[in-house]
Design a protein around this motif. Structure first.
Motif, PDB file in Angstrom:
ATOM      1  N   TYR A  49      -3.173  10.283  -3.068  1.00  0.00           N
ATOM      2  CA  TYR A  49      -3.596   8.872  -3.763  1.00  0.00           C
ATOM      3  C   TYR A  49      -3.141   7.826  -3.116  1.00  0.00           C
ATOM      4  O   TYR A  49      -2.141   7.638  -2.614  1.00  0.00           O
ATOM      5  CB  TYR A  49      -3.049   9.059  -5.107  1.00  0.00           C
ATOM      6  CG  TYR A  49      -3.491   9.891  -6.242  1.00  0.00           C
ATOM      7  CD1 TYR A  49      -2.811  11.031  -6.403  1.00  0.00           C
ATOM      8  CD2 TYR A  49      -4.640   9.617  -7.227  1.00  0.00           C
ATOM      9  CE1 TYR A  49      -3.415  11.987  -7.350  1.00  0.00           C
ATOM     10  CE2 TYR A  49      -5.038  10.501  -7.854  1.00  0.00           C
ATOM     11  CZ  TYR A  49      -4.639  11.654  -8.156  1.00  0.00           C
ATOM     12  OH  TYR A  49      -5.039  12.676  -9.139  1.00  0.00           O
ATOM     13  N   CYS A  50      -3.985   6.854  -3.080  1.00  0.00           N
ATOM     14  CA  CYS A  50      -3.785   5.522  -2.494  1.00  0.00           C
ATOM     15  C   CYS A  50      -3.420   4.511  -3.600  1.00  0.00           C
ATOM     16  O   CYS A  50      -4.220   4.470  -4.666  1.00  0.00           O
ATOM     17  CB  CYS A  50      -4.984   5.172  -1.779  1.00  0.00           C
ATOM     18  SG  CYS A  50      -4.955   3.521  -0.940  1.00  0.00           S
ATOM     19  N   ILE A  63       0.805  -1.247  -0.256  1.00  0.00           N
ATOM     20  CA  ILE A  63       0.003  -0.011  -0.026  1.00  0.00           C
ATOM     21  C   ILE A  63       1.041   1.279   0.035  1.00  0.00           C
ATOM     22  O   ILE A  63       1.811   1.546   0.888  1.00  0.00           O
ATOM     23  CB  ILE A  63      -0.832  -0.200   1.074  1.00  0.00           C
ATOM     24  CG1 ILE A  63      -1.889  -1.248   1.169  1.00  0.00           C
ATOM     25  CG2 ILE A  63      -1.721   1.452   1.182  1.00  0.00           C
ATOM     26  CD1 ILE A  63      -2.403  -1.635   2.509  1.00  0.00           C
ATOM     27  N   THR A  64       0.868   2.029  -0.908  1.00  0.00           N
ATOM     28  CA  THR A  64       1.666   3.478  -1.118  1.00  0.00           C
ATOM     29  C   THR A  64       0.728   4.501  -1.313  1.00  0.00           C
ATOM     30  O   THR A  64      -0.322   4.523  -1.756  1.00  0.00           O
ATOM     31  CB  THR A  64       2.486   3.032  -2.440  1.00  0.00           C
ATOM     32  OG1 THR A  64       3.050   1.893  -2.337  1.00  0.00           O
ATOM     33  CG2 THR A  64       3.437   4.119  -2.375  1.00  0.00           C
ATOM     34  N   TRP A  65       1.124   5.520  -0.692  1.00  0.00           N
ATOM     35  CA  TRP A  65       0.338   6.794  -0.717  1.00  0.00           C
ATOM     36  C   TRP A  65       1.277   7.796  -1.465  1.00  0.00           C
ATOM     37  O   TRP A  65       2.374   8.104  -1.289  1.00  0.00           O
ATOM     38  CB  TRP A  65       0.102   7.453   0.424  1.00  0.00           C
ATOM     39  CG  TRP A  65      -1.141   6.565   1.001  1.00  0.00           C
ATOM     40  CD1 TRP A  65      -1.139   5.446   1.823  1.00  0.00           C
ATOM     41  CD2 TRP A  65      -2.550   7.018   1.330  1.00  0.00           C
ATOM     42  NE1 TRP A  65      -2.275   5.054   2.112  1.00  0.00           N
ATOM     43  CE2 TRP A  65      -3.184   6.084   1.766  1.00  0.00           C
ATOM     44  CE3 TRP A  65      -3.156   8.255   0.805  1.00  0.00           C
ATOM     45  CZ2 TRP A  65      -4.642   5.946   1.912  1.00  0.00           C
ATOM     46  CZ3 TRP A  65      -4.471   8.276   0.963  1.00  0.00           C
ATOM     47  CH2 TRP A  65      -5.181   7.261   1.599  1.00  0.00           C
ATOM     48  N   TYR A  66       0.752   8.516  -2.475  1.00  0.00           N
ATOM     49  CA  TYR A  66       1.246   9.887  -3.091  1.00  0.00           C
ATOM     50  C   TYR A  66       0.849  11.164  -2.900  1.00  0.00           C
ATOM     51  O   TYR A  66      -0.656  11.108  -2.553  1.00  0.00           O
ATOM     52  CB  TYR A  66       1.279   9.472  -4.499  1.00  0.00           C
ATOM     53  CG  TYR A  66       2.275   8.415  -4.883  1.00  0.00           C
ATOM     54  CD1 TYR A  66       2.048   7.167  -5.015  1.00  0.00           C
ATOM     55  CD2 TYR A  66       3.501   8.808  -5.461  1.00  0.00           C
ATOM     56  CE1 TYR A  66       2.935   6.420  -5.413  1.00  0.00           C
ATOM     57  CE2 TYR A  66       4.405   7.819  -6.062  1.00  0.00           C
ATOM     58  CZ  TYR A  66       4.174   6.513  -5.987  1.00  0.00           C
ATOM     59  OH  TYR A  66       4.756   5.575  -6.228  1.00  0.00           O
ATOM     60  N   GLN A  67       1.316  12.154  -3.058  1.00  0.00           N
ATOM     61  CA  GLN A  67       0.632  13.566  -2.841  1.00  0.00           C
ATOM     62  C   GLN A  67       1.006  14.354  -4.199  1.00  0.00           C
ATOM     63  O   GLN A  67       2.077  13.891  -4.852  1.00  0.00           O
ATOM     64  CB  GLN A  67       1.490  14.321  -1.788  1.00  0.00           C
ATOM     65  CG  GLN A  67       1.269  15.632  -1.516  1.00  0.00           C
ATOM     66  CD  GLN A  67       2.056  16.370  -0.779  1.00  0.00           C
ATOM     67  OE1 GLN A  67       3.463  16.524  -0.992  1.00  0.00           O
ATOM     68  NE2 GLN A  67       1.630  16.968   0.355  1.00  0.00           N
ATOM     69  N   GLY A 121      -6.147   4.892  -6.960  1.00  0.00           N
ATOM     70  CA  GLY A 121      -7.552   5.459  -6.665  1.00  0.00           C
ATOM     71  C   GLY A 121      -7.534   6.889  -7.342  1.00  0.00           C
ATOM     72  O   GLY A 121      -6.815   7.319  -8.133  1.00  0.00           O
ATOM     73  N   ALA A 122      -9.072   7.111  -7.292  1.00  0.00           N
ATOM     74  CA  ALA A 122      -9.490   8.698  -7.782  1.00  0.00           C
ATOM     75  C   ALA A 122      -8.578   9.864  -7.172  1.00  0.00           C
ATOM     76  O   ALA A 122      -8.658  10.862  -7.556  1.00  0.00           O
ATOM     77  CB  ALA A 122     -10.775   8.906  -7.992  1.00  0.00           C
TER      78      ALA A 122
END
Lengths: 110, 114
Positions: A87-88, A33-37, A101-102
């Protein structure tokens, strides 16, 4: 494929803690699981990545429950400059499984 | 810091033209990716490459092709541009391994097809 679901938008105020939750019910065993900005007119920027339990870095924390069907990005004490889309992303077991994801549009107010 | 450079920030082309979008990364990364970003749809993977001359289709490869002749360069080709290919195109690179989702993105090319 592990599709993700996030809130479309969130509002917060400077100094508050913000938690953004991502749902990924069909996550595979070898998925991360990765998150972006992302800021306007820029490419996404990597924030944090995890597989299970809790991960913390200088920017954020990521909480992942035991069933891994959701995850929560926690931003401590947000500032105006944290206004962005988050974003996930779930994947890793083969590149054709990368699913963005959106995104969640976070607005931080003075 | 990793730098991913896309050749154009803005590009305007006509329907039916052959369009080339170029991407260069300076960190000797094995993996490179092309995405398009549309309002309400987030980012969608078009193609990726894990080595020179190697390519794999992503989620939406129709109407696109790619070329990777050198490790640092990954090109996206629209063989015959159509108006539904008007979009923001983003290139990314990464190293394989556990953190292969930690992708480094360029600032994008906003492509308009008239």
């Amino acid at each position: 494929l592990a599709k993700t679901t996030q809130p479309i938008s969130m509002d917060s105020y400077e100094g508050q803690e913000v938690n953004i939750t991502c749902s990924h019910n069909n996550i595979a065993t070898n998925d991360y699981i990765t998150w972006y900005q992302q800021f306007p007119s820029q490419g996404p920027r990597f924030i944090i990545q995890g597989y299970k339990t809790k991960v913390t870095n200088e920017v954020a924390s990521l909480f992942i429950p035991a069933d891994r069907k959701s995850s929560t990005l926690s931003l401590p004490r947000v500032s105006l400059s944290d206004t962005a889309v988050y974003y996930c992303l779930v994947g890793g077991g083969g590149y054709n499984k990368l699913i963005f994801g959106a995104g969640t549009r976070l607005a931080v107010h003075p | 810091d990793v730098k991913v450079t896309q050749s154009s920030r803005y590009l305007v082309k006509r329907t039916g033209e052959k369009v080339f979008l170029e991407c260069v990364q300076d960190m000797d990364h094995e993996n490179m990716f092309w995405y398009r970003q549309d309002p309400g749809l987030g980012l969608r993977l078009i193609y990726f490459s894990y080595d020179v001359k190697m390519k794999e289709k992503g989620d939406i490869p129709e109407g696109y092709s790619v070329s990777r002749e050198k490790k640092e360069r990954f090109s996206l080709i629209l063989e015959s541009a159509s108006t539904n290919q008007t979009s923001m195109y983003l290139c990314a690179s990464s190293q394989p391994g556990d953190r292969d989702l930690a992708q480094h993105f360029g600032d994008g090319t906003r492509l308009s097809i008239l």
